[in-house]
Design a protein around this motif. Sequence first.
Motif, PDB file in Angstrom:
ATOM      1  N   ASP A  40       0.838  -1.195   0.000  1.00  0.00           N
ATOM      2  CA  ASP A  40       0.000   0.000   0.000  1.00  0.00           C
ATOM      3  C   ASP A  40       0.874   1.246   0.000  1.00  0.00           C
ATOM      4  O   ASP A  40       2.072   1.206   0.275  1.00  0.00           O
ATOM      5  N   GLY A  41       0.263   2.356  -0.328  1.00  0.00           N
ATOM      6  CA  GLY A  41       0.984   3.608  -0.477  1.00  0.00           C
ATOM      7  C   GLY A  41       1.658   4.099   0.777  1.00  0.00           C
ATOM      8  O   GLY A  41       2.731   4.701   0.718  1.00  0.00           O
ATOM      9  N   GLU A  42       1.052   3.856   1.931  1.00  0.00           N
ATOM     10  CA  GLU A  42       1.673   4.303   3.181  1.00  0.00           C
ATOM     11  C   GLU A  42       2.959   3.527   3.446  1.00  0.00           C
ATOM     12  O   GLU A  42       3.949   4.094   3.911  1.00  0.00           O
ATOM     13  N   GLY A  91      11.018   7.145   3.218  1.00  0.00           N
ATOM     14  CA  GLY A  91      11.318   8.085   4.299  1.00  0.00           C
ATOM     15  C   GLY A  91      10.511   9.370   4.148  1.00  0.00           C
ATOM     16  O   GLY A  91      10.953  10.444   4.550  1.00  0.00           O
ATOM     17  N   GLU A  92       9.318   9.262   3.571  1.00  0.00           N
ATOM     18  CA  GLU A  92       8.474  10.426   3.287  1.00  0.00           C
ATOM     19  C   GLU A  92       7.190  10.401   4.094  1.00  0.00           C
ATOM     20  O   GLU A  92       6.691   9.346   4.467  1.00  0.00           O
ATOM     21  N   ASP A  93       6.622  11.578   4.273  1.00  0.00           N
ATOM     22  CA  ASP A  93       5.311  11.715   4.871  1.00  0.00           C
ATOM     23  C   ASP A  93       4.297  11.188   3.846  1.00  0.00           C
ATOM     24  O   ASP A  93       4.348  11.590   2.677  1.00  0.00           O
ATOM     25  N   PRO A  94       3.395  10.307   4.239  1.00  0.00           N
ATOM     26  CA  PRO A  94       2.425   9.755   3.289  1.00  0.00           C
ATOM     27  C   PRO A  94       1.589  10.809   2.552  1.00  0.00           C
ATOM     28  O   PRO A  94       1.117  10.546   1.447  1.00  0.00           O
ATOM     29  N   GLU A  95       1.441  12.011   3.112  1.00  0.00           N
ATOM     30  CA  GLU A  95       0.636  13.026   2.421  1.00  0.00           C
ATOM     31  C   GLU A  95       1.285  13.478   1.107  1.00  0.00           C
ATOM     32  O   GLU A  95       0.622  14.048   0.259  1.00  0.00           O
ATOM     33  N   HIS A  96       2.565  13.194   0.927  1.00  0.00           N
ATOM     34  CA  HIS A  96       3.269  13.566  -0.304  1.00  0.00           C
ATOM     35  C   HIS A  96       3.223  12.462  -1.366  1.00  0.00           C
ATOM     36  O   HIS A  96       3.648  12.683  -2.501  1.00  0.00           O
ATOM     37  N   GLU A 121      -5.976   8.736   1.183  1.00  0.00           N
ATOM     38  CA  GLU A 121      -7.371   9.094   0.907  1.00  0.00           C
ATOM     39  C   GLU A 121      -8.049   8.040   0.030  1.00  0.00           C
ATOM     40  O   GLU A 121      -7.412   7.168  -0.541  1.00  0.00           O
ATOM     41  N   THR A 122      -9.362   8.188  -0.092  1.00  0.00           N
ATOM     42  CA  THR A 122     -10.174   7.339  -0.949  1.00  0.00           C
ATOM     43  C   THR A 122     -10.821   8.223  -2.011  1.00  0.00           C
ATOM     44  O   THR A 122     -11.246   9.343  -1.711  1.00  0.00           O
ATOM     45  N   LEU A 123     -10.882   7.719  -3.223  1.00  0.00           N
ATOM     46  CA  LEU A 123     -11.515   8.475  -4.304  1.00  0.00           C
ATOM     47  C   LEU A 123     -13.020   8.558  -4.069  1.00  0.00           C
ATOM     48  O   LEU A 123     -13.665   7.554  -3.776  1.00  0.00           O
ATOM     49  N   ASP A 124     -13.565   9.752  -4.179  1.00  0.00           N
ATOM     50  CA  ASP A 124     -15.008   9.969  -4.107  1.00  0.00           C
ATOM     51  C   ASP A 124     -15.526   9.809  -5.536  1.00  0.00           C
ATOM     52  O   ASP A 124     -15.300  10.676  -6.378  1.00  0.00           O
ATOM     53  N   LEU A 125     -16.182   8.695  -5.814  1.00  0.00           N
ATOM     54  CA  LEU A 125     -16.609   8.382  -7.185  1.00  0.00           C
ATOM     55  C   LEU A 125     -17.555   9.429  -7.765  1.00  0.00           C
ATOM     56  O   LEU A 125     -17.465   9.768  -8.945  1.00  0.00           O
ATOM     57  N   LYS A 126     -18.443   9.957  -6.934  1.00  0.00           N
ATOM     58  CA  LYS A 126     -19.379  10.984  -7.430  1.00  0.00           C
ATOM     59  C   LYS A 126     -18.640  12.270  -7.770  1.00  0.00           C
ATOM     60  O   LYS A 126     -18.889  12.892  -8.800  1.00  0.00           O
ATOM     61  N   ILE A 181     -11.560  15.589  -5.213  1.00  0.00           N
ATOM     62  CA  ILE A 181     -12.059  14.274  -5.640  1.00  0.00           C
ATOM     63  C   ILE A 181     -11.882  13.176  -4.592  1.00  0.00           C
ATOM     64  O   ILE A 181     -12.030  11.999  -4.913  1.00  0.00           O
ATOM     65  N   THR A 182     -11.544  13.561  -3.359  1.00  0.00           N
ATOM     66  CA  THR A 182     -11.324  12.523  -2.346  1.00  0.00           C
ATOM     67  C   THR A 182     -12.291  12.634  -1.185  1.00  0.00           C
ATOM     68  O   THR A 182     -12.913  13.662  -0.964  1.00  0.00           O
ATOM     69  N   GLN A 183     -12.355  11.523  -0.466  1.00  0.00           N
ATOM     70  CA  GLN A 183     -13.053  11.514   0.811  1.00  0.00           C
ATOM     71  C   GLN A 183     -12.082  10.875   1.791  1.00  0.00           C
ATOM     72  O   GLN A 183     -11.387   9.913   1.453  1.00  0.00           O
ATOM     73  N   SER A 184     -11.988  11.408   2.968  1.00  0.00           N
ATOM     74  CA  SER A 184     -11.041  10.892   3.950  1.00  0.00           C
ATOM     75  C   SER A 184     -11.430   9.491   4.382  1.00  0.00           C
ATOM     76  O   SER A 184     -12.598   9.166   4.502  1.00  0.00           O
ATOM     77  N   VAL A 185     -10.415   8.678   4.614  1.00  0.00           N
ATOM     78  CA  VAL A 185     -10.632   7.328   5.134  1.00  0.00           C
ATOM     79  C   VAL A 185     -10.871   7.492   6.626  1.00  0.00           C
ATOM     80  O   VAL A 185     -10.106   8.137   7.317  1.00  0.00           O
ATOM     81  N   ILE A 186     -11.956   6.900   7.092  1.00  0.00           N
ATOM     82  CA  ILE A 186     -12.313   7.061   8.515  1.00  0.00           C
ATOM     83  C   ILE A 186     -11.930   5.834   9.291  1.00  0.00           C
ATOM     84  O   ILE A 186     -12.012   4.755   8.875  1.00  0.00           O
TER      85      ILE A 186
END
Length: 161
Positions: free
Chosen positions: A32-34, A41-46, A69-74, A156-161
């Motif tokens: 996974d991306g994280e 050695g990077e912050d996942p937000e980058h 993040e998760t893609l918001d399909l709508k 285009i994203t929705q935060s993963v909760i």
Amino acid sequence: MKRKKTNAMRMLERADVEFEVNYYEVEDAHQDGETIAHSLGEDPEHVFKTLVLENANHEHYVFVIPVTETLDLKAAAKAVHEKKLNLMPMRDLKQVTGYIRGGCSPVGMKRLFPTTLDETATLLSYIYISGGERGTQIKVAPQDLITVVEGQYADITQSVI
């Protein structure tokens, strides 16, 4: 060990875009991306991932979003003026883009598809995208990426909760 250039690297060079290539150890299982961010050695937000979606007519759209993040399909469909989009079947990825899962870059696909980068990238001076093969990440300025792929920014994203 000398590494080969990918289509993504060649395209960025042709566009005279500054970028940096970073490599990480590839495991057999999908990473996974994280996990990749930590390998770099990077912050996942980058670190951003590339998703390819299609409409009912099998027209393709590329979305680049933070790995956290998760893609918001709508929202994604709205951004490209479509009623509905679905993830493209994984089995079609290589045939359509030229890339495999875990190595799909928004740069250097077989065709230039409409590309949308999540607007959070505008807050960053650089992001990492796939370099076009597993184990390769490219560090690039978001605005340079938008220019090369003739893309747009959108929420285009929705935060993963």
